[in-house]
Design an enzyme around this catalytic site. Structure first.
Site, mmCIF file in Angstrom:
data_model
loop_
_atom_site.group_PDB
_atom_site.id
_atom_site.type_symbol
_atom_site.label_atom_id
_atom_site.label_comp_id
_atom_site.label_asym_id
_atom_site.label_seq_id
_atom_site.Cartn_x
_atom_site.Cartn_y
_atom_site.Cartn_z
ATOM 1 N N LYS A 191 0.857 -1.201 0.000
ATOM 2 C CA LYS A 191 0.000 0.000 0.000
ATOM 3 C C LYS A 191 0.885 1.240 0.000
ATOM 4 O O LYS A 191 1.473 1.608 0.999
ATOM 5 C CB LYS A 191 -0.935 0.046 1.207
ATOM 6 C CG LYS A 191 -2.052 1.071 0.929
ATOM 7 C CD LYS A 191 -2.678 1.679 2.134
ATOM 8 C CE LYS A 191 -1.946 2.813 2.759
ATOM 9 N NZ LYS A 191 -1.781 4.034 1.918
ATOM 10 N N GLU A 267 9.624 1.226 10.565
ATOM 11 C CA GLU A 267 10.710 2.207 10.355
ATOM 12 C C GLU A 267 10.053 3.574 10.459
ATOM 13 O O GLU A 267 9.230 3.924 9.611
ATOM 14 C CB GLU A 267 11.332 2.037 8.957
ATOM 15 C CG GLU A 267 12.011 0.708 8.737
ATOM 16 C CD GLU A 267 13.299 0.548 9.510
ATOM 17 O OE1 GLU A 267 13.843 1.557 9.997
ATOM 18 O OE2 GLU A 267 13.744 -0.594 9.647
ATOM 19 N N CYS A 302 13.687 10.993 6.662
ATOM 20 C CA CYS A 302 13.603 10.503 8.040
ATOM 21 C C CYS A 302 14.891 10.778 8.805
ATOM 22 O O CYS A 302 14.873 11.036 10.000
ATOM 23 C CB CYS A 302 13.266 9.026 8.052
ATOM 24 S SG CYS A 302 14.378 8.053 7.031
ATOM 25 N N GLU A 401 9.489 16.103 15.194
ATOM 26 C CA GLU A 401 9.854 15.928 13.784
ATOM 27 C C GLU A 401 8.972 16.829 12.922
ATOM 28 O O GLU A 401 7.750 16.712 12.950
ATOM 29 C CB GLU A 401 9.666 14.466 13.356
ATOM 30 C CG GLU A 401 10.108 14.242 11.919
ATOM 31 C CD GLU A 401 9.893 12.804 11.438
ATOM 32 O OE1 GLU A 401 8.811 12.246 11.668
ATOM 33 O OE2 GLU A 401 10.826 12.254 10.816
HETATM 34 P P1 NAD Z 1 2.395 8.308 7.729
HETATM 35 O O1 NAD Z 1 2.652 7.528 8.953
HETATM 36 O O2 NAD Z 1 1.387 9.378 7.741
HETATM 37 O O3 NAD Z 1 1.955 7.339 6.529
HETATM 38 C C1 NAD Z 1 2.752 6.237 6.123
HETATM 39 C C2 NAD Z 1 1.855 5.218 5.447
HETATM 40 O O4 NAD Z 1 0.932 4.719 6.425
HETATM 41 C C3 NAD Z 1 1.008 5.769 4.308
HETATM 42 O O5 NAD Z 1 0.907 4.799 3.298
HETATM 43 C C4 NAD Z 1 -0.340 5.986 4.977
HETATM 44 O O6 NAD Z 1 -1.433 5.932 4.092
HETATM 45 C C5 NAD Z 1 -0.378 4.818 5.941
HETATM 46 N N1 NAD Z 1 -1.283 4.992 7.082
HETATM 47 C C6 NAD Z 1 -1.618 6.134 7.719
HETATM 48 N N2 NAD Z 1 -2.494 5.879 8.714
HETATM 49 C C7 NAD Z 1 -2.709 4.540 8.702
HETATM 50 C C8 NAD Z 1 -3.525 3.665 9.487
HETATM 51 N N3 NAD Z 1 -4.298 4.103 10.468
HETATM 52 N N4 NAD Z 1 -3.497 2.339 9.198
HETATM 53 C C9 NAD Z 1 -2.700 1.870 8.204
HETATM 54 N N5 NAD Z 1 -1.947 2.649 7.417
HETATM 55 C C10 NAD Z 1 -1.933 3.974 7.667
HETATM 56 O O7 NAD Z 1 3.829 8.845 7.278
HETATM 57 P P2 NAD Z 1 4.165 9.764 6.036
HETATM 58 O O8 NAD Z 1 3.699 11.152 6.330
HETATM 59 O O9 NAD Z 1 3.716 9.100 4.773
HETATM 60 O O10 NAD Z 1 5.763 9.703 6.022
HETATM 61 C C11 NAD Z 1 6.553 10.512 6.806
HETATM 62 C C12 NAD Z 1 7.100 9.738 7.986
HETATM 63 O O11 NAD Z 1 7.819 8.609 7.526
HETATM 64 C C13 NAD Z 1 8.078 10.547 8.793
HETATM 65 O O12 NAD Z 1 7.809 10.386 10.167
HETATM 66 C C14 NAD Z 1 9.426 9.919 8.440
HETATM 67 O O13 NAD Z 1 10.415 10.094 9.411
HETATM 68 C C15 NAD Z 1 9.053 8.504 8.239
HETATM 69 N N6 NAD Z 1 10.058 7.788 7.439
HETATM 70 C C16 NAD Z 1 10.870 6.884 8.081
HETATM 71 C C17 NAD Z 1 11.849 6.200 7.369
HETATM 72 C C18 NAD Z 1 12.734 5.186 8.042
HETATM 73 O O14 NAD Z 1 13.350 4.377 7.347
HETATM 74 N N7 NAD Z 1 12.833 5.165 9.359
HETATM 75 C C19 NAD Z 1 12.012 6.436 5.995
HETATM 76 C C20 NAD Z 1 11.170 7.366 5.385
HETATM 77 C C21 NAD Z 1 10.187 8.031 6.117
#
Ligand code: NAD
Length: 499
Positions: A191, A267, A302, A401
């Site tokens: 997804k 992650e 991230c 963040e």
């Molecule tokens: P997010 O958590 O809002 O969304 C990530 C994914 O989760 C999306 O596909 C979203 O649709 C899905 N999602 C959201 N709510 C959900 C739920 N209730 N149930 C299931 N799926 C759900 O994050 P984002 O805004 O897309 O990305 C930014 C974040 O990602 C930042 O915090 C960043 O630090 C982190 N990130 C971490 C890494 C790593 O390797 N540690 C790498 C890249 C990004």
């Protein structure tokens, strides 16, 4: 590649045909409900495509297909050397379609086209190939038993993997999951983020073209709650791998625990410290790196070095160098190959970033660069490189963040104080130390509570080392041979040699 010019990319973008449907059992399909949502480009705020809005019904079909093909063994039981050949084909097809994939990524999430090509698409191909190349070199074990028995320690694929990924490196983050998941023989339901689904939708077709059997890789675009949550909760999903925010990651671990105890690896976010001592080998390079480490990818990284910890003796001089470097990184059109900073992914994220700029000033930090939305006339979402001085860890911009181009500068006096500030966070993804003193470098590296530590540079590394977080930056690791562990179960088989 044809000429790498702004004109070339604009022409290519105008001719692009964009697929927005889900990909299930080897073919594109509409969502069961027939619903779609707008895919908006942050470059100009215009609608790029209609995307299938998947929900629980689509997830059911995708998981059922993934399970069927897993049980059939056409992928899961293929000799590793055969999976290797197909994954290397897949990587080659990603490379062969690099321009199209880079363009989709840039139009969809706003990052500069040069970076989409050289980092995202190149890194995605490398990740798939690396895992393919690795998989026929990983041996199982024989336990050190007595002579009357044989203990075999083998690894088996988990089964059906749910992969939920973010929008900041859409293709690359998907491939960090797909590479090891597919190499070890699993089926996957992916997804992508609703903010950037295009490259995931496109590569599913390339996977089938490469020879990965239909049903092994399925893509269900949609929103978090209606599409992500039924996938995370599904009783026939064996592994849940996630990259995204810490809040959602914690929520998904809960879901995994209250459903079928599927293996769950997260992650998540970061607030990484970049620590500069007066004896850094080259302060000009350190300053340039400090600017790039926060402004690269519009700060939507991230591991972004969002906390700059500078020793008080050099703070004024050093921060001025960072300001000078940051000022040169103004946002531009993402399709212009000379652009180094693009658009923020959408209006929601842009407003979030700008709200932190307001909070920073309200809480007493000094805005020393940027802080404004720019290029409004384009209809897109652009924010200047922004720097605050005089930040402390009680301020929102010091501890939370932001995920945007906002740098917080914090001053320290001693090594101990630098460590205490660096570790005073719920996160633990990355950290860097700049010093010529080898003892200090090693002592700091050992005491920093972070999954990646860099000495005298930032964001180094490749597929060969594990990547992931301490504390609430996550669990498990992406990349390297260690990533394979997340996608397999260990089995001990005992054979009595004196029956
Ligand atoms: P997010 O958590 O809002 O969304 C990530 C994914 O989760 C999306 O596909 C979203 O649709 C899905 N999602 C959201 N709510 C959900 C739920 N209730 N149930 C299931 N799926 C759900 O994050 P984002 O805004 O897309 O990305 C930014 C974040 O990602 C930042 O915090 C960043 O630090 C982190 N990130 C971490 C890494 C790593 O390797 N540690 C790498 C890249 C990004």
């Amino acid at each position: 590649m044809s000429a790498n010019t702004f004109e070339h990319w604009k022409e290519k973008a105008a001719l692009l045909s964009i697929e927005g449907r889900a990909f299930i059992n080897g073919a594109y399909c509409d969502s069961v409900s027939g619903s779609t949502f707008d895919c908006v480009s942050p470059i100009d705020g215009k609608v790029l495509a209609q995307i299938a809005e998947c929900s629980g019904d689509d997830v059911e079909i995708a998981v059922a297909n993934a399970r069927t093909v897993f049980e059939a063994g056409t992928w899961s039981e293929l000799p590793p050397v055969e999976r290797k050949k197909i994954l290397i084909n897949f990587a080659r097809l990603i490379e062969a379609n690099a321009e199209e994939l880079a363009l989709l990524e840039t139009l969809d999430m706003g990052k500069p086209i040069s970076e989409s090509l050289s980092v995202d698409v190149a890194g995605a191909a490398r990740c798939i190939a690396w895992n393919g190349e690795a998989i026929d070199k990983v041996y199982d074990e024989v336990a050190p038993t007595g002579s009357n028995e044989l203990g075999l320690v083998t690894r088996e694929p988990l089964g059906v993997i749910a992969a939920i990924v973010p929008w900041n490196f859409p293709l690359l983050m998907a491939c960090w999951k797909l590479g090891p998941a597919l190499a070890t023989g699993n089926s996957v339901v992916l997804k992508p983020s609703e903010k950037s689904p295009l490259t995931a939708i496109r590569i599913a077709e390339l996977a089938v073209e490469a020879g990965i059997p239909a049903g092994v890789l399925n893509v269900v675009p949609g929103f978090g709650k209606p599409a992500g949550e039924p996938l995370a909760a599904h009783m026939d999903v064996d592994g849940l791998v996630f990259t995204g925010s810490t809040g959602v990651g914690k929520h998904l671990m809960g879901i995994a625990g209250t459903t079928n105890m599927k293996r769950a690896y997260m992650e998540c976010g970061g607030k990484s410290p970049n620590i500069v001592f007066p004896d850094a080998p080259n302060l000009d390079e350190a300053a340039q790196s400090a600017a790039e480490a926060i402004f690269y990818n519009q700060g939507e990284v991230c591991t972004a070095a969002s906390r700059l910890l500078v020793h008080e003796d050099i703070k004024d001089k050093f921060l001025q160098k960072v300001i000078d470097a940051g000022r040169k990184m103004q946002p531009g059109h993402p399709l212009d190959p000379d652009t180094t900073m693009g658009a923020i992914v959408d209006d929601v994220q842009m407003e979030r970033v700008l709200s932190y700029v307001v909070k920073g000033s309200e809480q007493g930090a000094q805005l020393v660069l940027g802080g404004e939305r720019v290029l409004q006339e384009t209809g897109g979402y652009y924010v200047q490189p922004t720097i605050f001085d005089g930040v402390n860890m009680d301020m929102a911009i010091g501890s939370e963040e932001i995920f945007g181009p906002v740098l917080s500068c914090i001053t320290f006096k001693t090594e101990e104080e630098a460590l205490a500030i660096a570790n005073n966070t719920e996160f633990g993804l990355a950290a860097a130390v700049w010093t010529s003193d080898i003892t200090r470098a090693h002592k700091m590296a050992r005491k920093l509570r972070a999954g990646s530590v860099w000495v005298n540079y930032y964001d180094g590394g490749d597929m060969t080392a594990p990547f992931g977080g301490f504390k609430q930056s996550g669990n498990g690791r992406d990349k390297s041979i260690h990533a394979l562990e997340k996608y397999t179960e260990l089995k001990a088989t005992w054979i009595n040699l004196n029956p």
